[in-house]
Write an enzyme that holds these catalytic residues in place. Structure first.
Site, PDB file in Angstrom:
ATOM      1  N   ARG A   1       1.177  -4.931  -5.528  1.00  0.00           N
ATOM      2  CA  ARG A   1       1.343  -6.180  -4.771  1.00  0.00           C
ATOM      3  C   ARG A   1       1.770  -7.348  -5.929  1.00  0.00           C
ATOM      4  O   ARG A   1       1.044  -7.403  -6.862  1.00  0.00           O
ATOM      5  CB  ARG A   1      -0.228  -6.538  -4.018  1.00  0.00           C
ATOM      6  CG  ARG A   1      -0.381  -5.552  -3.283  1.00  0.00           C
ATOM      7  CD  ARG A   1      -1.341  -5.871  -1.890  1.00  0.00           C
ATOM      8  NE  ARG A   1      -1.208  -4.977  -0.962  1.00  0.00           N
ATOM      9  CZ  ARG A   1      -2.019  -3.943  -0.740  1.00  0.00           C
ATOM     10  NH1 ARG A   1      -2.961  -3.610  -1.568  1.00  0.00           N
ATOM     11  NH2 ARG A   1      -1.814  -3.062   0.183  1.00  0.00           N
TER      12      ARG A   1
ATOM     13  N   GLY B   1       4.192  -6.778   4.819  1.00  0.00           N
ATOM     14  CA  GLY B   1       4.403  -7.729   3.789  1.00  0.00           C
ATOM     15  C   GLY B   1       5.661  -7.417   3.132  1.00  0.00           C
ATOM     16  O   GLY B   1       6.333  -8.666   2.682  1.00  0.00           O
TER      17      GLY B   1
ATOM     18  N   THR C   1       3.969   2.777   5.306  1.00  0.00           N
ATOM     19  CA  THR C   1       2.681   2.232   5.479  1.00  0.00           C
ATOM     20  C   THR C   1       1.669   3.116   6.094  1.00  0.00           C
ATOM     21  O   THR C   1       2.168   3.392   7.464  1.00  0.00           O
ATOM     22  CB  THR C   1       2.443   0.808   6.015  1.00  0.00           C
ATOM     23  OG1 THR C   1       1.308   0.487   6.175  1.00  0.00           O
ATOM     24  CG2 THR C   1       3.124   0.653   7.280  1.00  0.00           C
TER      25      THR C   1
ATOM     26  N   VAL D   1      -8.771   7.829  -0.014  1.00  0.00           N
ATOM     27  CA  VAL D   1      -8.387   9.442   0.177  1.00  0.00           C
ATOM     28  C   VAL D   1      -7.326   9.565   1.379  1.00  0.00           C
ATOM     29  O   VAL D   1      -6.611  10.056   1.287  1.00  0.00           O
ATOM     30  CB  VAL D   1      -9.545  10.411   0.193  1.00  0.00           C
ATOM     31  CG1 VAL D   1     -10.534  10.432  -0.749  1.00  0.00           C
ATOM     32  CG2 VAL D   1     -10.244   9.883   1.647  1.00  0.00           C
ATOM     33  N   GLN D   2      -7.577   8.157   2.174  1.00  0.00           N
ATOM     34  CA  GLN D   2      -6.614   8.202   3.121  1.00  0.00           C
ATOM     35  C   GLN D   2      -4.970   8.048   2.565  1.00  0.00           C
ATOM     36  O   GLN D   2      -4.057   8.205   3.444  1.00  0.00           O
ATOM     37  CB  GLN D   2      -6.830   7.304   4.348  1.00  0.00           C
ATOM     38  CG  GLN D   2      -8.078   7.610   5.140  1.00  0.00           C
ATOM     39  CD  GLN D   2      -8.772   6.421   5.683  1.00  0.00           C
ATOM     40  OE1 GLN D   2      -8.451   6.196   6.830  1.00  0.00           O
ATOM     41  NE2 GLN D   2      -9.455   5.687   4.924  1.00  0.00           N
TER      42      GLN D   2
ATOM     43  N   GLU E   1     -17.305   9.200  20.036  1.00  0.00           N
ATOM     44  CA  GLU E   1     -17.946   8.500  21.179  1.00  0.00           C
ATOM     45  C   GLU E   1     -17.806   7.159  21.265  1.00  0.00           C
ATOM     46  O   GLU E   1     -17.709   6.589  22.403  1.00  0.00           O
ATOM     47  CB  GLU E   1     -19.327   8.512  21.070  1.00  0.00           C
ATOM     48  CG  GLU E   1     -20.302   9.937  21.594  1.00  0.00           C
ATOM     49  CD  GLU E   1     -19.766  11.247  20.777  1.00  0.00           C
ATOM     50  OE1 GLU E   1     -19.438  11.075  19.400  1.00  0.00           O
ATOM     51  OE2 GLU E   1     -19.701  12.296  21.248  1.00  0.00           O
TER      52      GLU E   1
ATOM     53  N   ASP F   1      -0.852   2.187   8.031  1.00  0.00           N
ATOM     54  CA  ASP F   1      -1.549   1.641   9.128  1.00  0.00           C
ATOM     55  C   ASP F   1      -0.596   1.728  10.473  1.00  0.00           C
ATOM     56  O   ASP F   1      -1.115   1.373  11.404  1.00  0.00           O
ATOM     57  CB  ASP F   1      -1.420   0.093   8.614  1.00  0.00           C
ATOM     58  CG  ASP F   1      -2.471  -0.146   7.642  1.00  0.00           C
ATOM     59  OD1 ASP F   1      -3.409   0.666   7.723  1.00  0.00           O
ATOM     60  OD2 ASP F   1      -2.585  -1.197   7.199  1.00  0.00           O
TER      61      ASP F   1
ATOM     62  N   ARG G   1      13.780  10.562  -2.142  1.00  0.00           N
ATOM     63  CA  ARG G   1      14.514  11.826  -2.358  1.00  0.00           C
ATOM     64  C   ARG G   1      15.752  11.713  -1.533  1.00  0.00           C
ATOM     65  O   ARG G   1      16.899  11.725  -2.029  1.00  0.00           O
ATOM     66  CB  ARG G   1      13.688  13.002  -2.213  1.00  0.00           C
ATOM     67  CG  ARG G   1      14.638  14.185  -2.200  1.00  0.00           C
ATOM     68  CD  ARG G   1      13.702  15.521  -1.938  1.00  0.00           C
ATOM     69  NE  ARG G   1      14.552  16.648  -1.689  1.00  0.00           N
ATOM     70  CZ  ARG G   1      15.002  17.068  -0.448  1.00  0.00           C
ATOM     71  NH1 ARG G   1      14.847  16.150   0.504  1.00  0.00           N
ATOM     72  NH2 ARG G   1      15.588  18.180  -0.485  1.00  0.00           N
TER      73      ARG G   1
ATOM     74  N   GLY H   1       0.962  -1.233  -0.008  1.00  0.00           N
ATOM     75  CA  GLY H   1       0.036  -0.103  -0.027  1.00  0.00           C
ATOM     76  C   GLY H   1       0.814   1.231   0.048  1.00  0.00           C
ATOM     77  O   GLY H   1       1.830   1.358   0.847  1.00  0.00           O
TER      78      GLY H   1
END
Ligand code: ADP
Ligand code: FBP
EC number: 2.7.1.11
Length: 326
Positions: A77, A109, A131, A257-258, A193, A133, A26, A16
């Site tokens: 991938r 991965g 990543t 979009v993330q 919440e 994540d 760079r 990803g």
């Protein structure tokens, strides 16, 4: 540990994509050029290694990319890497091109892939955590996490406005098939919440009970941040469970979009520091290590150790959120 200094290094971005990968490229290329190393950039992750598709990179090749999302090398991938034939083919390209050290920017991965490749190729391998994540061991933070977080937080803030105007319950699904970092930090930062993450068992009865309680205390709107992999069935199951108790919900699936957008300052900084650090590690003859950041210190961690334990999110934040979100 090799004693000979490498003359030609390879670099790739894999899995990803994450904002900051370009800033990292760079830093790697410019540091390598400074030390008179040649740099080969493989295209589309391990696929470029298998197929021998690459670009020769110089200082100008990485001009004006520090602020750009995505990756100029492309990412992918590459299922062939799971088979011996694929690994042999990748190793053969590296040998043919005279690559002495390979720098891999990616998630867990991609680091597994690097270790598998190391069984077929004797060059140095250095991993860099890239990543959104933030789920790699051996480093506190991964390149791309901070940008993805800001994107998710912006979405949470926007949903808060309309949720309040309409007295609604909003479910915001953020990325993280196996990791709750983005959801947890978005929830804390956005005053959600509820926060549902894969690392904590999903319990619909408790969620509904808490919604009822908070409504009885006068709270009219809710933001529930749901990580992609928080439960089987994902955000639609959570919505169905809540609606089953007579509440109306609206769902926003934030999706890819993330993964895009200009990297925020912290991602550029991390990418740059680790890029420089990784090339220095290659020059020092290091191999099979991840170039990570722990506290304020750059550290080389054996790749197998980095993969051993995922970077667990701070679970106490879920507890804290219980009294913050009253
Ligand atoms: N166990 C493995 N052996 C060899 N290659 C692997 C292994 N796991 C992953 N890879 C390679 O790394 C690529 C990226 O892995 P993936 O899990 O999709 O992304 P990420 O690096 O972002 O976690 C895979 O497509 C594959 O080419
Ligand atoms: O690119 P795809 O196949 O849609 O994958 C989406 C997944 O990739 C990620 O964006 C990043 O995960 P990896 O870094 O492990 O590839 C996850 O948050 C998400 O679950």
């Amino acid at each position: 540990m090799s004693t000979q200094r490498p003359r030609r290094i390879g670099v790739l971005t894999s899995g990803g994509d994450a904002p900051g990968m370009n800033a990292c490229l760079r830093a790697i290329v410019r540091t390598a050029v400074y030390h008179n190393l040649e740099v080969i950039g493989f295209q589309r992750g391990y696929c470029g290694v298998l197929l021998g598709e690459y670009l020769t990179l110089d200082a100008r090749s990485v001009a004006n990319i520090i602020h750009r999302g995505g990756t100029i090398l492309g990412s992918a991938r590459c299922p062939e890497m799971h088979h011996v034939e694929g690994l042999e083919r990748a190793a053969s390209t590296l040998k043919g091109l005279g690559i002495e050290a390979l720098l891999v920017i990616g998630g867990n991965g991609s680091m597994q892939g690097a270790l598998s490749l190391a069984e077929h190729w004797s060059g140095q391998i250095i991993g860099l955590p890239g990543t959104i994540d933030n789920d790699l061991g051996g480093t506190d933070w991964t390149i791309g996490f901070f940008t993805a977080l800001d994107t998710a937080l912006d979405a949470a803030d926007r949903l808060r406005d309309t949720a309040e105007a309409f007295d609604r319950i909003f479910l915001l699904e953020v990325m993280g098939r196996h990791a709750g970092w983005i959801a947890l930090f978005t929830g804390i930062g956005g005053g959600a919440e509820e926060i549902l993450i894969p690392e904590h068992a999903y319990d619909p009865d408790t969620i509904v009970k808490r919604i009822k309680e908070s409504r009885s205390r006068g709270k009219r709107s809710h933001i529930i941040v749901v990580a992609e992999g928080a439960c089987e069935g994902g955000v639609s199951r959570v919505a169905a469970d809540i609606e089953g108790h007579g509440f109306e919900t609206r769902t926003c699936v934030l999706g890819h979009v993330q993964r895009g957008g200009s990297p925020v300052a912290l991602d550029r900084y991390l990418a740059t520091e680790l890029g420089v650090f990784a090339v220095q590690a290659a020059l020092d003859g290091k191999s099979h290590v991840l170039a990570g950041k722990q506290g304020k210190t750059n550290r080389l961690v054996p790749l197998n150790e980095a993969l051993d334990g995922n970077n667990q999110p701070p679970m106490h934040l879920l507890e804290i959120n219980r009294f913050l979100a009253t």
